[in-house]
Design a protein around this motif. Structure first.
Motif, mmCIF file in Angstrom:
data_model
loop_
_atom_site.group_PDB
_atom_site.id
_atom_site.type_symbol
_atom_site.label_atom_id
_atom_site.label_comp_id
_atom_site.label_asym_id
_atom_site.label_seq_id
_atom_site.Cartn_x
_atom_site.Cartn_y
_atom_site.Cartn_z
ATOM 1 N N VAL A 48 -40.097 2.795 -16.220
ATOM 2 C CA VAL A 48 -41.464 2.599 -15.471
ATOM 3 C C VAL A 48 -41.767 3.866 -14.721
ATOM 4 O O VAL A 48 -43.064 4.246 -15.173
ATOM 5 C CB VAL A 48 -41.114 1.416 -14.189
ATOM 6 C CG1 VAL A 48 -42.456 1.334 -13.700
ATOM 7 C CG2 VAL A 48 -40.696 0.288 -14.898
ATOM 8 N N SER A 49 -41.106 4.565 -14.097
ATOM 9 C CA SER A 49 -41.584 5.825 -13.662
ATOM 10 C C SER A 49 -40.328 6.449 -12.804
ATOM 11 O O SER A 49 -39.241 5.864 -12.833
ATOM 12 C CB SER A 49 -42.491 5.658 -12.389
ATOM 13 O OG SER A 49 -42.900 6.879 -11.719
ATOM 14 N N CYS A 50 -40.595 7.842 -12.908
ATOM 15 C CA CYS A 50 -39.378 8.647 -12.264
ATOM 16 C C CYS A 50 -40.007 9.859 -11.519
ATOM 17 O O CYS A 50 -41.110 10.237 -11.749
ATOM 18 C CB CYS A 50 -38.192 9.171 -13.290
ATOM 19 S SG CYS A 50 -39.311 10.056 -14.680
ATOM 20 N N SER A 63 -47.864 1.626 -19.679
ATOM 21 C CA SER A 63 -48.147 0.523 -19.353
ATOM 22 C C SER A 63 -48.415 0.379 -17.701
ATOM 23 O O SER A 63 -49.023 -0.796 -17.205
ATOM 24 C CB SER A 63 -46.880 -0.422 -19.834
ATOM 25 O OG SER A 63 -45.762 -0.226 -19.027
ATOM 26 N N VAL A 64 -47.884 1.385 -16.904
ATOM 27 C CA VAL A 64 -48.061 1.044 -15.547
ATOM 28 C C VAL A 64 -48.960 2.475 -14.947
ATOM 29 O O VAL A 64 -49.388 2.279 -13.556
ATOM 30 C CB VAL A 64 -46.860 1.127 -14.678
ATOM 31 C CG1 VAL A 64 -45.869 0.081 -15.342
ATOM 32 C CG2 VAL A 64 -46.163 2.307 -14.838
ATOM 33 N N THR A 69 -47.306 3.646 -8.357
ATOM 34 C CA THR A 69 -47.323 4.951 -7.632
ATOM 35 C C THR A 69 -45.873 5.081 -7.196
ATOM 36 O O THR A 69 -45.424 4.305 -6.411
ATOM 37 C CB THR A 69 -48.282 5.307 -6.739
ATOM 38 O OG1 THR A 69 -49.761 5.237 -7.133
ATOM 39 C CG2 THR A 69 -48.201 6.569 -5.971
ATOM 40 N N ILE A 70 -45.197 6.231 -7.490
ATOM 41 C CA ILE A 70 -43.785 6.529 -7.185
ATOM 42 C C ILE A 70 -44.017 7.590 -6.132
ATOM 43 O O ILE A 70 -44.830 8.464 -6.373
ATOM 44 C CB ILE A 70 -43.018 7.085 -8.392
ATOM 45 C CG1 ILE A 70 -41.476 6.845 -8.084
ATOM 46 C CG2 ILE A 70 -43.268 8.347 -8.727
ATOM 47 C CD1 ILE A 70 -40.477 7.161 -9.043
ATOM 48 N N GLN A 82 -44.950 1.973 -5.538
ATOM 49 C CA GLN A 82 -46.217 1.095 -5.009
ATOM 50 C C GLN A 82 -46.927 0.386 -6.246
ATOM 51 O O GLN A 82 -47.240 1.297 -7.018
ATOM 52 C CB GLN A 82 -47.220 1.845 -4.429
ATOM 53 C CG GLN A 82 -48.529 1.022 -3.841
ATOM 54 C CD GLN A 82 -48.031 -0.106 -2.973
ATOM 55 O OE1 GLN A 82 -47.550 0.407 -1.769
ATOM 56 N NE2 GLN A 82 -48.717 -1.179 -3.080
ATOM 57 N N MET A 83 -46.926 -0.854 -6.380
ATOM 58 C CA MET A 83 -47.187 -1.634 -7.478
ATOM 59 C C MET A 83 -48.361 -2.271 -7.063
ATOM 60 O O MET A 83 -48.568 -3.307 -6.320
ATOM 61 C CB MET A 83 -46.211 -2.608 -7.985
ATOM 62 C CG MET A 83 -44.755 -1.872 -8.356
ATOM 63 S SD MET A 83 -43.556 -2.963 -9.108
ATOM 64 C CE MET A 83 -43.357 -4.167 -7.650
ATOM 65 N N ASN A 84 -49.555 -2.170 -8.088
ATOM 66 C CA ASN A 84 -50.777 -2.791 -7.575
ATOM 67 C C ASN A 84 -51.298 -3.273 -8.950
ATOM 68 O O ASN A 84 -50.727 -2.946 -10.104
ATOM 69 C CB ASN A 84 -51.801 -1.742 -7.194
ATOM 70 C CG ASN A 84 -51.526 -1.074 -5.750
ATOM 71 O OD1 ASN A 84 -50.900 -1.533 -4.990
ATOM 72 N ND2 ASN A 84 -52.071 0.243 -5.808
ATOM 73 N N THR A 85 -52.315 -4.301 -8.736
ATOM 74 C CA THR A 85 -52.820 -4.773 -9.807
ATOM 75 C C THR A 85 -51.713 -5.575 -10.828
ATOM 76 O O THR A 85 -51.755 -5.260 -11.938
ATOM 77 C CB THR A 85 -53.893 -4.007 -10.424
ATOM 78 O OG1 THR A 85 -54.502 -3.086 -9.795
ATOM 79 C CG2 THR A 85 -55.034 -4.955 -11.432
#
Length: 122
Positions: A48-50, A63-64, A69-70, A82-85
């Motif tokens: 997802v993110s790093c 996709s994100v 935001t990491i 932070q996961m929005n929408t």
């Protein structure tokens, strides 16, 4: 002993937000890469993110990007997502992991948390 402990998951409606935390210990945070991964039922685990513990460099899966935001707090050896929408497609077990290569490839990470469920209802 290396430990990664996720928190902040749960159930949210589509369009809502959640903030995941990953508290870490047992390794040199400032010299590590820490990532968020997720695995939905019947699917492979995906990055997802790093973020680099050293300089804060980040990567996001397409996709994100723009929605998640990491971030990190070196004083607390903790990273956040932070996961929005959020959409139902974001429903998965989310894992944080630590390693030494900044990457979205799960196999490059050495240590894993136990995972936490995120469910987005439509």
């Amino acid at each position: 002993e290396v430990q990664l402990v996720e928190s902040g998951g749960g159930l949210v409606q589509a369009g809502g937000s959640l903030r995941l935390s990953c508290a870490t210990s047992g390794f040199t945070f400032d010299e590590s890469a820490i990532g968020w991964f997720r695995q939905a039922p019947g699917k492979e685990r995906e990055g997802v993110s790093c973020i680099s513990g050293r300089d804060g460099s980040t990567y996001y899966d397409g996709s994100v990007k723009g929605r998640f935001t990491i971030s990190k707090d070196n004083a607390k050896n903790t990273i956040y997502l932070q996961m929005n929408t959020l959409t139902p497609e974001d429903t998965a077990v989310y894992y944080c992991a630590a390693g030494y290569i900044l990457s979205l490839v799960p196999s490059t990470y050495d240590y894993w948390g136990q995972g936490i469920q995120v469910t987005v209802s439509s």
